[in-house]
Scaffold this motif. Structure first.
Motif, PDB file in Angstrom:
ATOM      1  N   ASP A  45      12.073  -9.155  23.710  1.00  0.00           N
ATOM      2  CA  ASP A  45      10.838  -9.360  24.465  1.00  0.00           C
ATOM      3  C   ASP A  45       9.736  -8.491  23.857  1.00  0.00           C
ATOM      4  N   PRO A  46       8.643  -9.099  23.352  1.00  0.00           N
ATOM      5  CA  PRO A  46       7.599  -8.304  22.706  1.00  0.00           C
ATOM      6  C   PRO A  46       6.930  -7.297  23.640  1.00  0.00           C
ATOM      7  N   ASN A  47       7.032  -7.511  24.951  1.00  0.00           N
ATOM      8  CA  ASN A  47       6.448  -6.557  25.894  1.00  0.00           C
ATOM      9  C   ASN A  47       7.337  -5.337  26.105  1.00  0.00           C
ATOM     10  N   LEU A  48       8.623  -5.457  25.805  1.00  0.00           N
ATOM     11  CA  LEU A  48       9.574  -4.374  26.042  1.00  0.00           C
ATOM     12  C   LEU A  48      10.111  -3.740  24.765  1.00  0.00           C
ATOM     13  N   ALA A  49       9.996  -4.438  23.648  1.00  0.00           N
ATOM     14  CA  ALA A  49      10.568  -3.961  22.383  1.00  0.00           C
ATOM     15  C   ALA A  49       9.854  -2.702  21.895  1.00  0.00           C
ATOM     16  N   PRO A  50      10.594  -1.841  21.181  1.00  0.00           N
ATOM     17  CA  PRO A  50       9.955  -0.675  20.559  1.00  0.00           C
ATOM     18  C   PRO A  50       8.853  -1.144  19.607  1.00  0.00           C
ATOM     19  N   ARG A  51       7.883  -0.279  19.359  1.00  0.00           N
ATOM     20  CA  ARG A  51       6.735  -0.670  18.542  1.00  0.00           C
ATOM     21  C   ARG A  51       6.620   0.185  17.284  1.00  0.00           C
ATOM     22  N   ALA A  52       6.549  -0.503  16.149  1.00  0.00           N
ATOM     23  CA  ALA A  52       6.298   0.181  14.875  1.00  0.00           C
ATOM     24  C   ALA A  52       4.819   0.517  14.830  1.00  0.00           C
ATOM     25  N   VAL A  53       4.507   1.668  14.338  1.00  0.00           N
ATOM     26  CA  VAL A  53       3.150   2.232  14.283  1.00  0.00           C
ATOM     27  C   VAL A  53       2.421   2.068  15.614  1.00  0.00           C
ATOM     28  N   GLY A  54       3.191   2.092  16.708  1.00  0.00           N
ATOM     29  CA  GLY A  54       2.623   2.033  18.040  1.00  0.00           C
ATOM     30  C   GLY A  54       2.019   0.701  18.421  1.00  0.00           C
ATOM     31  N   MET A  55       2.179  -0.330  17.574  1.00  0.00           N
ATOM     32  CA  MET A  55       1.479  -1.584  17.833  1.00  0.00           C
ATOM     33  C   MET A  55       2.350  -2.832  17.744  1.00  0.00           C
ATOM     34  N   PHE A  56       3.226  -2.889  16.751  1.00  0.00           N
ATOM     35  CA  PHE A  56       3.957  -4.122  16.467  1.00  0.00           C
ATOM     36  C   PHE A  56       5.382  -4.056  17.013  1.00  0.00           C
ATOM     37  N   PRO A  57       5.741  -4.993  17.923  1.00  0.00           N
ATOM     38  CA  PRO A  57       7.089  -4.968  18.483  1.00  0.00           C
ATOM     39  C   PRO A  57       8.127  -5.315  17.407  1.00  0.00           C
ATOM     40  N   VAL A  58       9.203  -4.526  17.364  1.00  0.00           N
ATOM     41  CA  VAL A  58      10.259  -4.727  16.363  1.00  0.00           C
ATOM     42  C   VAL A  58      11.624  -4.508  17.013  1.00  0.00           C
ATOM     43  N   ASN A  59      12.644  -5.017  16.356  1.00  0.00           N
ATOM     44  CA  ASN A  59      14.020  -4.704  16.720  1.00  0.00           C
ATOM     45  C   ASN A  59      14.844  -4.676  15.431  1.00  0.00           C
ATOM     46  N   LEU A  60      16.124  -4.432  15.561  1.00  0.00           N
ATOM     47  CA  LEU A  60      16.983  -4.280  14.391  1.00  0.00           C
ATOM     48  C   LEU A  60      16.931  -5.511  13.481  1.00  0.00           C
ATOM     49  N   LEU A  61      17.063  -6.690  14.055  1.00  0.00           N
ATOM     50  CA  LEU A  61      17.047  -7.914  13.256  1.00  0.00           C
ATOM     51  C   LEU A  61      15.693  -8.111  12.569  1.00  0.00           C
ATOM     52  N   HIS A  62      14.617  -7.850  13.286  1.00  0.00           N
ATOM     53  CA  HIS A  62      13.263  -7.955  12.746  1.00  0.00           C
ATOM     54  C   HIS A  62      13.122  -7.042  11.515  1.00  0.00           C
ATOM     55  N   ASN A  63      13.622  -5.829  11.627  1.00  0.00           N
ATOM     56  CA  ASN A  63      13.544  -4.879  10.510  1.00  0.00           C
ATOM     57  C   ASN A  63      14.386  -5.327   9.321  1.00  0.00           C
ATOM     58  N   CYS A  64      15.542  -5.905   9.603  1.00  0.00           N
ATOM     59  CA  CYS A  64      16.388  -6.418   8.510  1.00  0.00           C
ATOM     60  C   CYS A  64      15.702  -7.560   7.775  1.00  0.00           C
ATOM     61  N   VAL A  65      14.991  -8.403   8.510  1.00  0.00           N
ATOM     62  CA  VAL A  65      14.240  -9.498   7.876  1.00  0.00           C
ATOM     63  C   VAL A  65      13.144  -8.928   6.988  1.00  0.00           C
ATOM     64  N   HIS A  66      12.418  -7.913   7.477  1.00  0.00           N
ATOM     65  CA  HIS A  66      11.388  -7.276   6.638  1.00  0.00           C
ATOM     66  C   HIS A  66      12.006  -6.684   5.372  1.00  0.00           C
ATOM     67  N   LEU A  67      13.145  -6.046   5.521  1.00  0.00           N
ATOM     68  CA  LEU A  67      13.824  -5.463   4.359  1.00  0.00           C
ATOM     69  C   LEU A  67      14.210  -6.553   3.360  1.00  0.00           C
ATOM     70  N   ALA A  68      14.730  -7.670   3.849  1.00  0.00           N
ATOM     71  CA  ALA A  68      15.120  -8.773   2.961  1.00  0.00           C
ATOM     72  C   ALA A  68      13.909  -9.347   2.231  1.00  0.00           C
ATOM     73  N   PHE A  69      12.793  -9.534   2.944  1.00  0.00           N
ATOM     74  CA  PHE A  69      11.574 -10.030   2.288  1.00  0.00           C
ATOM     75  C   PHE A  69      11.074  -9.025   1.250  1.00  0.00           C
ATOM     76  N   GLY A  70      11.230  -7.745   1.533  1.00  0.00           N
ATOM     77  CA  GLY A  70      10.808  -6.716   0.585  1.00  0.00           C
ATOM     78  C   GLY A  70      11.640  -6.727  -0.679  1.00  0.00           C
ATOM     79  N   LEU A  71      12.941  -6.762  -0.533  1.00  0.00           N
ATOM     80  CA  LEU A  71      13.822  -6.789  -1.701  1.00  0.00           C
ATOM     81  C   LEU A  71      13.609  -8.060  -2.515  1.00  0.00           C
ATOM     82  N   TRP A  72      13.419  -9.181  -1.824  1.00  0.00           N
ATOM     83  CA  TRP A  72      13.156 -10.448  -2.494  1.00  0.00           C
ATOM     84  C   TRP A  72      11.851 -10.373  -3.287  1.00  0.00           C
TER      85      TRP A  72
END
Length: 130
Positions: A45-72
């Motif tokens: 839930d974007p209203n309840l999820a922890p926020r990266a840089v105090g603004m963007f809601p993230v979770n473990l899976l979201h971060n793994c997707v960012h990591l995969a896009f970065g490595l790619w």
């Protein structure tokens, strides 16, 4: 001869390779910041999820997707054709995520895609696909 290969001769990389590399490094940085913010949280839930840089809601899976896009992105930056494919495919994926975040802000219970992520994904998609 097009301008892209001429640029490659002067700098060693074409513009699209630089874009792929910069976005790849950026996505890895975002993943690290997300892991710091969310730890192992799987709150979608974007209203309840922890926020990266105090603004963007993230979770473990979201971060793994960012990591995969970065490595790619970093891997794709090695050749012009791979970098061009990365930018186009990642751009389209981010445009799809924009629509998904608008219609299903919790990513069908998997990842927080709503809130400020909608606009961010739109900008990323347009830049990468362009």
């Amino acid at each position: 001869m097009t301008s892209a290969p001429r640029m490659a001769a002067a700098s060693g990389r074409t513009t699209v390779q630089w874009v792929s590399l910069v976005f790849g490094l950026g996505f890895i940085l975002v993943a690290v910041l997300g892991f710091i913010a969310s730890g192992t949280s799987m709150e979608a839930d974007p209203n309840l999820a922890p926020r990266a840089v105090g603004m963007f809601p993230v979770n473990l899976l979201h971060n793994c997707v960012h990591l995969a896009f970065g490595l790619w992105g970093i891997a794709a930056a090695r050749t012009h054709d791979a970098a061009r494919a990365y930018c186009r495919i990642a751009g389209v994926i981010y445009l799809v995520l924009t629509a998904l975040g608008y219609f299903s802000p919790n990513g069908f219970g998997l990842v927080p895609l709503g809130g400020p992520d909608v606009l961010l994904h739109l900008v990323l998609g347009l830049v990468l696909a362009g």
